[in-house]
Design a protein around this motif. Structure first.
Motif, PDB file in Angstrom:
ATOM      1  N   UNK A 136     -18.879 -10.013 -16.751  1.00  0.00           N
ATOM      2  CA  UNK A 136     -19.285  -8.694 -16.261  1.00  0.00           C
ATOM      3  C   UNK A 136     -18.225  -8.175 -15.299  1.00  0.00           C
ATOM      4  N   UNK A 137     -17.661  -7.013 -15.618  1.00  0.00           N
ATOM      5  CA  UNK A 137     -16.690  -6.383 -14.728  1.00  0.00           C
ATOM      6  C   UNK A 137     -17.454  -5.628 -13.636  1.00  0.00           C
ATOM      7  N   UNK A 138     -17.241  -6.016 -12.381  1.00  0.00           N
ATOM      8  CA  UNK A 138     -17.973  -5.404 -11.270  1.00  0.00           C
ATOM      9  C   UNK A 138     -17.298  -4.139 -10.752  1.00  0.00           C
ATOM     10  N   UNK A 139     -16.041  -3.923 -11.097  1.00  0.00           N
ATOM     11  CA  UNK A 139     -15.374  -2.699 -10.663  1.00  0.00           C
ATOM     12  C   UNK A 139     -13.893  -2.931 -10.419  1.00  0.00           C
ATOM     13  N   UNK A 140     -13.115  -1.839 -10.403  1.00  0.00           N
ATOM     14  CA  UNK A 140     -11.680  -1.962 -10.145  1.00  0.00           C
ATOM     15  C   UNK A 140     -11.373  -2.040  -8.655  1.00  0.00           C
ATOM     16  N   UNK A 141     -10.278  -2.690  -8.332  1.00  0.00           N
ATOM     17  CA  UNK A 141      -9.772  -2.714  -6.960  1.00  0.00           C
ATOM     18  C   UNK A 141      -9.059  -1.388  -6.718  1.00  0.00           C
ATOM     19  N   UNK A 142      -9.514  -0.605  -5.749  1.00  0.00           N
ATOM     20  CA  UNK A 142      -8.896   0.699  -5.498  1.00  0.00           C
ATOM     21  C   UNK A 142      -8.025   0.693  -4.254  1.00  0.00           C
ATOM     22  N   UNK A 196       0.835  -1.203   0.000  1.00  0.00           N
ATOM     23  CA  UNK A 196       0.000   0.000   0.000  1.00  0.00           C
ATOM     24  C   UNK A 196       0.866   1.247   0.000  1.00  0.00           C
ATOM     25  N   UNK A 197       1.906   1.281   0.846  1.00  0.00           N
ATOM     26  CA  UNK A 197       2.804   2.433   0.904  1.00  0.00           C
ATOM     27  C   UNK A 197       3.533   2.588  -0.422  1.00  0.00           C
ATOM     28  N   UNK A 209      -5.601   7.256  -3.655  1.00  0.00           N
ATOM     29  CA  UNK A 209      -6.319   7.535  -2.422  1.00  0.00           C
ATOM     30  C   UNK A 209      -6.307   6.287  -1.565  1.00  0.00           C
ATOM     31  N   UNK A 210      -6.379   6.487  -0.259  1.00  0.00           N
ATOM     32  CA  UNK A 210      -6.317   5.360   0.666  1.00  0.00           C
ATOM     33  C   UNK A 210      -6.894   5.781   2.007  1.00  0.00           C
ATOM     34  N   UNK A 219     -14.557   2.587   7.285  1.00  0.00           N
ATOM     35  CA  UNK A 219     -13.653   3.358   6.445  1.00  0.00           C
ATOM     36  C   UNK A 219     -13.856   4.847   6.710  1.00  0.00           C
ATOM     37  N   UNK A 220     -12.762   5.573   6.742  1.00  0.00           N
ATOM     38  CA  UNK A 220     -12.818   7.023   6.872  1.00  0.00           C
ATOM     39  C   UNK A 220     -13.230   7.574   5.522  1.00  0.00           C
ATOM     40  N   UNK A 221     -14.516   7.868   5.397  1.00  0.00           N
ATOM     41  CA  UNK A 221     -15.063   8.274   4.101  1.00  0.00           C
ATOM     42  C   UNK A 221     -14.972   9.791   3.951  1.00  0.00           C
ATOM     43  N   UNK A 222     -13.742  10.301   4.011  1.00  0.00           N
ATOM     44  CA  UNK A 222     -13.555  11.742   3.856  1.00  0.00           C
ATOM     45  C   UNK A 222     -12.722  11.990   2.612  1.00  0.00           C
ATOM     46  N   UNK A 223     -11.627  12.728   2.748  1.00  0.00           N
ATOM     47  CA  UNK A 223     -10.846  13.102   1.576  1.00  0.00           C
ATOM     48  C   UNK A 223     -10.340  11.930   0.737  1.00  0.00           C
ATOM     49  N   UNK A 224      -9.789  10.877   1.343  1.00  0.00           N
ATOM     50  CA  UNK A 224      -9.258   9.803   0.503  1.00  0.00           C
ATOM     51  C   UNK A 224     -10.278   9.151  -0.414  1.00  0.00           C
ATOM     52  N   UNK A 225     -11.566   9.119   0.001  1.00  0.00           N
ATOM     53  CA  UNK A 225     -12.582   8.458  -0.799  1.00  0.00           C
ATOM     54  C   UNK A 225     -13.704   9.415  -1.203  1.00  0.00           C
TER      55      UNK A 225
END
Length: 239
Positions: A213-219, A32-33, A43-44, A116-122
């Protein structure tokens, strides 16, 4: 490298910390780092904890300033800090995940979730954000990911070339993971293939893609810290 990644590396090296040492302190994976510093992810949820460990304000890490950016009176702040519950499914919950994308009241069989801290990173993530916990039998996700990892998926995020994406294959009891590889592009028409990250599993291209069917990217990938490592961190902080 992204601007945020450059600043993470700058402050980390200023303290003489390795990527592994910073990862252990915030309870993240070294990957992750590394991904943040290289700009692979932008974002993380670990960014607030990273800023705290590096001894800088979160705004300094995000915007390169020791003070928050000045906003015009008619501009709304990016997003107020809040914590959000993100449902945690397993890769076997393919039917439930598909249902959740249409109705966010659907829960996983275990009823578990991650905070999850649903602020700036997300701030840009949509309402359908969810996570997948990998099991021992998810060989197709290896060697990049391993059992116990939690992959955060954003079905509403644009897919970039080489992004790992979660794929639903009709008739399969498991969700699978592939890398999105662009072969050619003309205007809005994109010719792509889905490449397996494990050499023993098939890739998909051409007419085969019509049945997937693509369900979404891993972020983001979250790797729980073992109790032994966590204890070592706590003991170090108590000195």
């Amino acid at each position: 490298m992204s601007a945020v990644g450059v600043r993470v590396r700058h402050y980390r090296e200023r303290l003489g910390l390795s990527q592994d040492e910073l990862a252990v302190r915030v309870g993240a994976a070294q990957q992750t780092i590394q991904s943040l510093e290289s700009g692979k992810i932008r974002k993380s949820t670990f960014l607030p904890m990273i800023a705290k460990e590096l001894g800088v304000d979160l705004d300094a890490l995000l915007f390169g300033s020791q003070s928050p950016p000045i906003l015009a009176d008619n501009v709304r702040p990016l997003l107020m800090a809040s914590t959000r519950r993100v449902p945690l499914f397993s890769t076997r919950d393919s039917v439930l995940v598909h249902a959740y994308l249409k109705d966010q009241s659907v829960q996983s069989l275990s009823g578990k979730w991650i905070a999850m801290d649903y602020s700036l990173p997300f701030a840009e993530s949509g309402p359908r954000l969810f996570a997948l916990k990998l099991g021992l039998s998810d060989e197709a996700f290896q060697p990049e990911f391993r059992p116990g990892d939690q992959l955060v998926i954003d079905p509403d995020a644009p897919i970039q070339p080489s992004d790992p994406v979660i794929v639903l294959r009709p008739g399969s009891e498991r969700l699978i993971l592939s890398k999105y590889r662009v072969l050619s592009q003309s205007g809005n028409d994109v010719d792509y293939e889905l490449v397996s990250i494990h050499p023993d599993f098939p890739s998909f291209n051409g007419s085969e893609l019509k049945s997937l069917e693509i369900l979404g990217p891993v972020i983001q990938m979250r790797r729980p810290v073992s109790s032994r490592v966590r204890l070592a961190v706590l003991e170090d902080q108590g000195r």
